[in-house]
Design a protein around this motif. Structure first.
Motif, short mmCIF file in Angstrom:
data_model
loop_
_atom_site.label_atom_id
_atom_site.label_comp_id
_atom_site.label_asym_id
_atom_site.label_seq_id
_atom_site.Cartn_x
_atom_site.Cartn_y
_atom_site.Cartn_z
N ALA B 312 0.71 -1.20 0.01
CA ALA B 312 -0.12 -0.03 -0.09
C ALA B 312 0.78 1.08 -0.10
O ALA B 312 0.62 2.19 -0.66
CB ALA B 312 -0.97 0.00 1.19
N GLY B 313 2.14 1.17 0.88
CA GLY B 313 2.91 2.34 0.97
C GLY B 313 3.76 2.64 -0.52
O GLY B 313 3.83 3.70 -0.78
N ALA B 322 -3.74 6.67 -1.66
CA ALA B 322 -3.74 5.44 -1.25
C ALA B 322 -5.35 5.07 -1.40
O ALA B 322 -6.04 4.23 -0.58
CB ALA B 322 -3.48 5.13 -0.14
N LYS B 323 -6.04 6.14 -2.06
CA LYS B 323 -7.57 6.10 -1.88
C LYS B 323 -8.10 5.05 -3.03
O LYS B 323 -7.86 5.52 -4.43
CB LYS B 323 -8.23 7.47 -1.97
CG LYS B 323 -7.78 8.32 -0.67
CD LYS B 323 -8.83 9.22 -0.51
CE LYS B 323 -8.44 9.83 1.00
NZ LYS B 323 -7.84 10.99 0.92
N LEU B 324 -8.78 4.18 -2.71
CA LEU B 324 -9.43 3.20 -3.70
C LEU B 324 -10.29 3.94 -4.72
O LEU B 324 -10.17 3.38 -5.83
CB LEU B 324 -10.15 2.13 -3.15
CG LEU B 324 -9.51 1.14 -2.11
CD1 LEU B 324 -10.23 0.01 -1.46
CD2 LEU B 324 -8.63 0.27 -3.28
N THR B 337 4.59 -5.09 -7.37
CA THR B 337 4.13 -4.82 -6.13
C THR B 337 2.76 -5.62 -5.91
O THR B 337 2.35 -5.82 -5.08
CB THR B 337 3.75 -3.23 -6.25
OG1 THR B 337 4.92 -2.55 -6.78
CG2 THR B 337 3.29 -2.58 -4.94
N MET B 338 1.83 -5.65 -7.03
CA MET B 338 0.63 -6.53 -6.96
C MET B 338 0.70 -7.57 -6.38
O MET B 338 0.22 -8.39 -5.43
CB MET B 338 -0.25 -6.34 -8.27
CG MET B 338 -1.62 -6.85 -8.20
SD MET B 338 -2.20 -7.43 -9.84
CE MET B 338 -1.34 -9.05 -9.92
N ILE B 339 1.89 -8.50 -7.17
CA ILE B 339 1.92 -9.82 -6.96
C ILE B 339 2.57 -9.99 -5.32
O ILE B 339 1.88 -10.52 -4.41
CB ILE B 339 3.12 -10.52 -7.52
CG1 ILE B 339 2.60 -10.69 -9.06
CG2 ILE B 339 3.64 -11.89 -7.17
CD1 ILE B 339 3.51 -11.08 -10.13
N PHE B 340 3.47 -8.92 -4.79
CA PHE B 340 3.75 -8.96 -3.55
C PHE B 340 2.61 -8.69 -2.50
O PHE B 340 2.44 -9.32 -1.56
CB PHE B 340 5.02 -8.13 -3.30
CG PHE B 340 6.19 -8.44 -3.88
CD1 PHE B 340 6.29 -9.87 -4.11
CD2 PHE B 340 6.99 -7.62 -4.59
CE1 PHE B 340 7.67 -9.95 -4.49
CE2 PHE B 340 8.10 -7.70 -5.34
CZ PHE B 340 8.54 -9.08 -5.25
N TYR B 341 1.79 -7.88 -2.82
CA TYR B 341 0.62 -7.46 -1.97
C TYR B 341 -0.34 -8.56 -1.95
O TYR B 341 -0.78 -9.01 -0.90
CB TYR B 341 -0.09 -5.97 -2.86
CG TYR B 341 -1.34 -5.88 -1.98
CD1 TYR B 341 -1.19 -4.82 -0.86
CD2 TYR B 341 -2.72 -6.52 -2.34
CE1 TYR B 341 -2.38 -4.70 -0.17
CE2 TYR B 341 -3.87 -6.25 -1.41
CZ TYR B 341 -3.75 -5.27 -0.28
OH TYR B 341 -4.63 -5.06 0.14
N VAL B 394 -9.53 -4.64 -1.84
CA VAL B 394 -8.30 -3.85 -2.45
C VAL B 394 -7.81 -4.08 -3.65
O VAL B 394 -7.46 -3.35 -4.35
CB VAL B 394 -7.24 -3.71 -1.19
CG1 VAL B 394 -6.07 -3.09 -1.44
CG2 VAL B 394 -8.18 -3.14 0.26
N THR B 395 -7.62 -5.76 -3.83
CA THR B 395 -6.86 -6.02 -5.13
C THR B 395 -7.67 -5.69 -6.24
O THR B 395 -7.01 -5.09 -7.22
CB THR B 395 -6.48 -7.44 -4.90
OG1 THR B 395 -6.04 -7.88 -3.61
CG2 THR B 395 -5.68 -8.15 -6.06
N TYR B 396 -8.94 -6.00 -6.24
CA TYR B 396 -9.61 -5.50 -7.36
C TYR B 396 -9.77 -3.98 -7.76
O TYR B 396 -9.43 -3.54 -8.67
CB TYR B 396 -11.17 -6.21 -7.13
CG TYR B 396 -12.01 -5.82 -8.15
CD1 TYR B 396 -11.93 -6.54 -9.47
CD2 TYR B 396 -13.07 -4.81 -8.28
CE1 TYR B 396 -12.78 -6.29 -10.38
CE2 TYR B 396 -13.82 -4.59 -9.27
CZ TYR B 396 -13.74 -5.21 -10.56
OH TYR B 396 -14.45 -5.10 -11.48
#
Lengths: 82, 585
Positions: B312-313, B322-324, B337-341, B394-396
């Motif tokens: 997220a950071g 960081a607002k969806l 970053t996505m994979i690690f998240y 969050v992911t989506y």
């Protein structure tokens, strides 16, 4: 390995993935029915596919109740605190 | 080895020496300090180290046993990963605050008495607030002050409990307390600890402050304060029923807010409350398996939660938000970053092969073993909410979903951040696949096998059908540009209300009172003064002056008799003599 290409490829097969997901859900319920239950003590262990119903109802209620309360009085504009 | 160097020492010394270095040497030094502390923990042998006497009280710096070691291990590993993630930051102060924070958390975990614990407890609060202030925005500065205010209050609860405990028992020794022996002092200490563990309703400081912290600071914050609190609760208060109930309530409370929040870091902050809830509940259930579960979950949680905050950071660092509601389609620009998240998200959700699966399930199984089916079911409900908000929502909405309206200046974050995320993700996976690597560190010898058929079936049903409901209700979950009230309303709006009350009621009353005093009080005072003046002049002065005038008149008469002639004096004396004689006779 190009991560982006793999993601794009999978996104292109969305319908297929959806079908696979639904099949997987069915398989999970079937597996739970076939599971041996000799050491089941409580109702959560005894009822077939209990956690399936639990997840469906729980998730639905969680979303509806949380969103409902938020819309009822919790949600405020971003500058509410100034 | 009978000597042992406390790992906190490296962090404190490292923080003080840090400004002396420059450039690449400084970067190396920032990584060296946690690396050396890992070595110090690896070389530690069980025992008591560093007993000291102060003001007639015996203190203990180093209680090294299984319970303290499991926390020390994850703290030093996390310190290394956090330092790596923050390596690009130029300000010495940020790194120093981080080092003081980790050092004091280690100091608290190894403390054998309340006094030592209290000192480190306070250093922890005062060093961590800088990690919030280093965001350098108005909101962060305000949130930091509220955070400090709350923790000072918690420290006071702990301190007053500690003094009453000393008065009651004559000792500061920090050890397990039996629920039957607990009274005011113990409950005050418990309240102080519970505040740091964000137990309801003392939790609002966490989702208020952590989302306002610096990108790198939040990674440290999410690991140490609440987990030190879990440690002290496990050490002192295992088996307290109130913790089992409040912990379970926390698990559900946190996910309900996470469902409705818009800011990713706020979603994650509410999930800290939820996940710490599992640990608090484990401590409250109090069996060997439950306390083991709490320790294991603290270990796993620190890593995956740090990973989530790193992800997220990174999004915040690269896109500025960081607002969806303002994000979307980031997988194209930040795939790693996505994979690690996602690794963090599946770990927190308890997917098989990832760390949450082998730790969270231990607490849920402990509740099941004890016949606490309600607690177990509510914890599973929280598990649904966890996957729903952290895993899916969050992911989506951040990485997939609709592309953001305004194009985001997004690309992968700096290399040090990617490495930190990669290593943390690897650890989450290793713990999930080889749970024994974690289980050998746990305080009690308990046989537990997470990978059994019924547990796998239960977990997969819960997670997969949550996925189905998300698929059906995804529109309902669309992020809204709103904030949600929590109990911090009472002191944030409460303070404003008080100011209003002061302005509208107290201040006018004060003015009225002043006016009343001026018109009635002062005129009465003047009248009184005038009366006194008149009395003084007419009565007091009259008497004094009258006496003086009489003496003067008498003096004038006497003066006339002073002729200087002896015959007059003799005549007068005889006259007085005969007059007296006549009076007497």
């Amino acid at each position: 390995m190009n991560v982006l290409k793999i993601i794009e490829y999978l996104r292109g097969k969305a319908t297929l993935l959806k079908m696979a997901f639904f099949l997987f859900l069915g398989a999970l319920v079937l597996l739970d029915i076939l599971l041996p239950r000799e050491d089941a003590h409580y109702f959560v262990d005894k009822i077939y596919a209990f956690w399936t119903f639990f997840a469906l109802a729980g998730c639905f209620l969680l979303i509806k109740i949380s969103k409902g309360i938020a819309h009822f009085f919790l949600s405020k504009d971003e500058d509410y605190y100034g | 080895m009978d000597r042992w160097i406390h790992p906190a020492l490296f962090f404190f010394l490292g923080a003080l020496l840090l400004p002396l270095f420059k450039g690449k040497v400084k970067k190396g030094f920032i990584l060296l300090i946690p690396a050396v502390s890992i070595l110090s923990v690896a070389l530690a042998r069980y025992g008591m180290y560093g007993t000291y006497h102060f003001l007639g009280v015996e203190g203990l710096f180093g209680r090294v046993d299984k319970l303290s070691m499991v926390f020390a291990w994850v703290f030093v590993i996390m310190a290394f990963l956090g330092a790596l993630y923050a390596l690009h930051r130029e300000e010495d102060g940020h790194h120093m605050a981080g080092f003081f924070y980790v050092g004091s958390a280690l100091g608290a975990v190894f403390a054998g008495d309340y006094l030592t614990l209290f000192i480190f407890w306070e250093i922890m609060a005062f060093s961590s607030v800088f990690l919030i202030w280093y965001r350098k925005e108005k909101k962060s500065i305000e949130a930091g002050f509220r955070y400090l205010l709350f923790h000072v209050f918690g420290g006071l609860l702990f301190f007053s409990g500690m003094m009453l405990y000393y008065y009651k028992t004559g000792s500061f020794v920090f050890d397990s307390i039996l629920p039957a022996n607990a009274s005011w002092p113990e409950y005050l200490i418990l309240a102080g600890f519970a505040l740091n563990a964000a137990v309801l309703p003392l939790h609002a400081w966490l989702p208020d402050a952590y989302p306002e912290a610096s990108v790198e600071g939040a990674v440290f914050l999410c690991a140490f304060t609440t987990k030190t609190a879990v440690y002290v609760l496990a050490r002192g208060f295992s088996g307290f029923e109130i913790l089992a109930i409040m912990g379970t309530a926390m698990t559900v409370f946190g996910v309900c807010y996470a469902v409705i929040e818009n800011d990713i870091r706020r979603v994650l902050a509410y999930h800290i409350i939820s996940q710490v809830g599992y640990m608090v509940a484990g401590v409250g259930i109090g069996t060997a398996m439950a306390v083991n579960g709490a320790a294991a979950h603290a270990f796993a949680h620190i890593l995956y939660k740090a990973l989530l905050f790193m992800g997220a950071g990174s999004v915040l660092y690269m896109t500025g938000t960081a607002k969806l509601s303002r994000l979307g389609g980031l997988y194209k620009y930040m795939p790693l970053t996505m994979i690690f998240y996602v690794v963090g998200a599946v770990s927190i959700s308890g997917f098989p092969l990832f760390s949450g699966f082998v730790s969270k399930s231990m607490i849920i199984s402990a509740a099941h073993h004890e016949g606490r089916i309600w607690l177990m079911s509510l914890m599973n409900l929280a598990g649904i909410g966890t996957f729903l908000s952290v895993g899916l929502k969050v992911t989506y909405f951040a990485f997939f979903g609709k592309e953001a309206a305004e194009p985001l200046p997004a690309k992968e974050p700096p290399l040090n951040m990617l490495w930190a995320m990669g290593l943390t993700a690897l650890l989450c996976f290793i713990i999930g696949v080889f749970p024994q690597t974690l289980y050998i560190l746990l305080p009690f010898p308990v046989e537990y096998h997470p990978y059994n058929l019924s547990h796998l079936s239960e977990t997969m049903q819960i997670l997969s059908f949550t996925g189905l409901v998300f698929y059906l209700l995804v529109k309902t979950l669309s992020p809204e540009v709103k904030i949600n009230l929590d109990v911090d309303w009472f002191y944030r709006k409460g303070a404003l209300l008080f100011m209003k009350f002061d302005e509208k009621v107290i201040a006018p009353f004060d003015t009225l009172w002043g006016e009343l005093y001026r018109t009635l009080g002062l005129s009465a005072l003047f009248k009184n003064a005038e009366l006194s003046y008149t009395f003084d002049r007419k009565a007091i002065d009259g008497v004094v002056d009258g006496t003086a005038y009489s003496v003067m008149d008498f003096g004038a008469v006497v003066k006339k008799l002073q002729t200087g002639r002896i015959q007059t004096y003799i005549g007068l004396s005889l006259f007085l003599f005969f007059a007296l004689l006549w009076l007497i006779l």
